[in-house]
Design an enzyme around this catalytic site. Structure first.
Site, PDB file in Angstrom:
ATOM      1  N   CYS A   1      11.495  13.990  -8.842  1.00  0.00           N
ATOM      2  CA  CYS A   1      11.626  14.312 -10.260  1.00  0.00           C
ATOM      3  C   CYS A   1      11.764  13.034 -11.074  1.00  0.00           C
ATOM      4  CB  CYS A   1      12.844  15.205 -10.488  1.00  0.00           C
ATOM      5  SG  CYS A   1      13.154  15.563 -12.240  1.00  0.00           S
TER       6      CYS A   1
ATOM      7  N   HIS B   1       5.925  -0.565  -2.668  1.00  0.00           N
ATOM      8  CA  HIS B   1       5.482   0.187  -3.841  1.00  0.00           C
ATOM      9  C   HIS B   1       5.564   1.694  -3.635  1.00  0.00           C
ATOM     10  CE1 HIS B   1       3.003  -3.582  -5.134  1.00  0.00           C
ATOM     11  NE2 HIS B   1       4.286  -3.696  -5.392  1.00  0.00           N
TER      12      HIS B   1
ATOM     13  N   SER C   1      -4.465  -9.877  -2.985  1.00  0.00           N
ATOM     14  CA  SER C   1      -4.938 -10.874  -3.945  1.00  0.00           C
ATOM     15  C   SER C   1      -3.867 -11.893  -4.294  1.00  0.00           C
ATOM     16  CB  SER C   1      -5.415 -10.182  -5.232  1.00  0.00           C
ATOM     17  OG  SER C   1      -4.318  -9.546  -5.878  1.00  0.00           O
TER      18      SER C   1
ATOM     19  N   GLY D   1      -5.415  -8.953   3.150  1.00  0.00           N
ATOM     20  CA  GLY D   1      -6.033  -8.082   2.157  1.00  0.00           C
ATOM     21  C   GLY D   1      -5.293  -7.986   0.853  1.00  0.00           C
TER      22      GLY D   1
ATOM     23  N   ASN E   1       0.827  -1.202   0.000  1.00  0.00           N
ATOM     24  CA  ASN E   1       0.000   0.000   0.000  1.00  0.00           C
ATOM     25  C   ASN E   1       0.867   1.260   0.000  1.00  0.00           C
ATOM     26  OD1 ASN E   1      -2.178  -1.692   0.082  1.00  0.00           O
ATOM     27  ND2 ASN E   1      -2.447  -1.549   2.291  1.00  0.00           N
TER      28      ASN E   1
ATOM     29  N   ALA F   1      -9.800  -7.154   7.305  1.00  0.00           N
ATOM     30  CA  ALA F   1      -8.787  -6.851   8.313  1.00  0.00           C
ATOM     31  C   ALA F   1      -9.400  -6.155   9.521  1.00  0.00           C
ATOM     32  CB  ALA F   1      -7.694  -5.978   7.698  1.00  0.00           C
TER      33      ALA F   1
END
Length: 257
Positions: free
Chosen positions: A132, A124, A194, A192, A107, A236
């Site tokens: 930049c 991520h 997949s 949570g 997340n 959750a």
């Protein structure tokens, strides 16, 4: 899963955690769904409205940086208004019970940190920071424009959100730390997610191969369900507070002898 089956599964999961010293919570978009942040792959999710290549790739940003920036600004405002849910708070409290407790998250919303979790690895990146696209320099100027990607003062490139897009590598240092935590853990909580986004989802398989017990928390059956030693059928925010109570109760019983 019936209420009786869930009750039994919660007891099994609590017993596994009660014996554990090192735990990893591996979280995906479903972790934040009850905080009002839309998921991507569920029915009605964001990828039903937009194709990833339109908004979540370097090529999309290079074609139309303002369009991509404006879409991410809309998402940023939703995330900034969201609050950690009971699941986030339960994981933060769980951190106090173990020798090592690491949140490895896909997340980008930083709700784990806002709930109080201290050891959080963001595979991520995060939508709450920018850099930049050309030179990589962090960009922290405020206020941010809503419709136009800012210009980097160092090189004149366009500024983008600090999230990992499709076709980009995960941050090397963060992924290495996640692998280390995964390989050492006694229990992995898969929450949570997949299990469809790689290489992140491969970490759950790695944990299993290294001998960890896998506890899945998800209202749906997923690509990872076949790996799970225990499947807790629920969200959750529904399941984790109850799991926390049972782990705490188990720990007190062990301490009393």
């Amino acid at each position: 899963m019936s209420a009786a089956e869930l009750d039994e599964a919660l007891d099994r999961a609590a017993e596994l955690l009660c014996r554990a010293r090192r735990v990893v919570a591996f979280t995906g978009a479903g972790m934040s769904a009850e905080s009002g942040i839309p998921t991507f792959r569920d029915p009605g999710g964001l990828w039903e409205q937009f194709r990833p290549e339109e908004l979540a790739t370097p090529e999309a940003f290079e074609r139309n940086p303002d369009r991509v920036w404006a879409w991410y600004q809309q998402r940023r405002r939703v995330i900034e208004a969201a609050q950690p849910n009971a699941g986030h708070r339960a994981l933060a409290a769980m951190e106090e019970l173990f020798e090592e407790f690491t949140v490895v998250t896909q997340n980008i919303d930083r709700l784990h940190q806002r709930a109080g979790s201290r050891t959080v690895l963001e595979l991520h990146g995060t939508i709450l920071s920018n850099h930049c696209h050309r030179c990589g320099r962090p960009y922290a100027e405020e206020p941010l424009p809503e419709q136009t990607a800012p210009i980097c003062p160092a090189c004149g490139g366009r500024v983008r959100p600090s999230v990992v897009w499709f076709g980009e590598l995960l941050p090397e240092e963060v992924f290495a730390r996640a692998e280390q935590a995964i390989e050492r853990c006694d229990v992995l909580l898969s929450i949570g997610t997949s299990g469809e986004v790689y290489p992140a989802a491969g970490l759950v398989w790695r944990a299993k191969a290294c001998g960890a017990a896998v506890v899945e928390v998800n209202p749906n059956w997923t690509e990872l369900s076949s790996l799970a030693d225990v499947h807790l059928h629920g969200s959750a925010a529904q399941v984790l507070p109850e799991l926390l109570k049972r782990v705490e109760r188990c720990r007190r019983a062990v301490e009393r002898g």
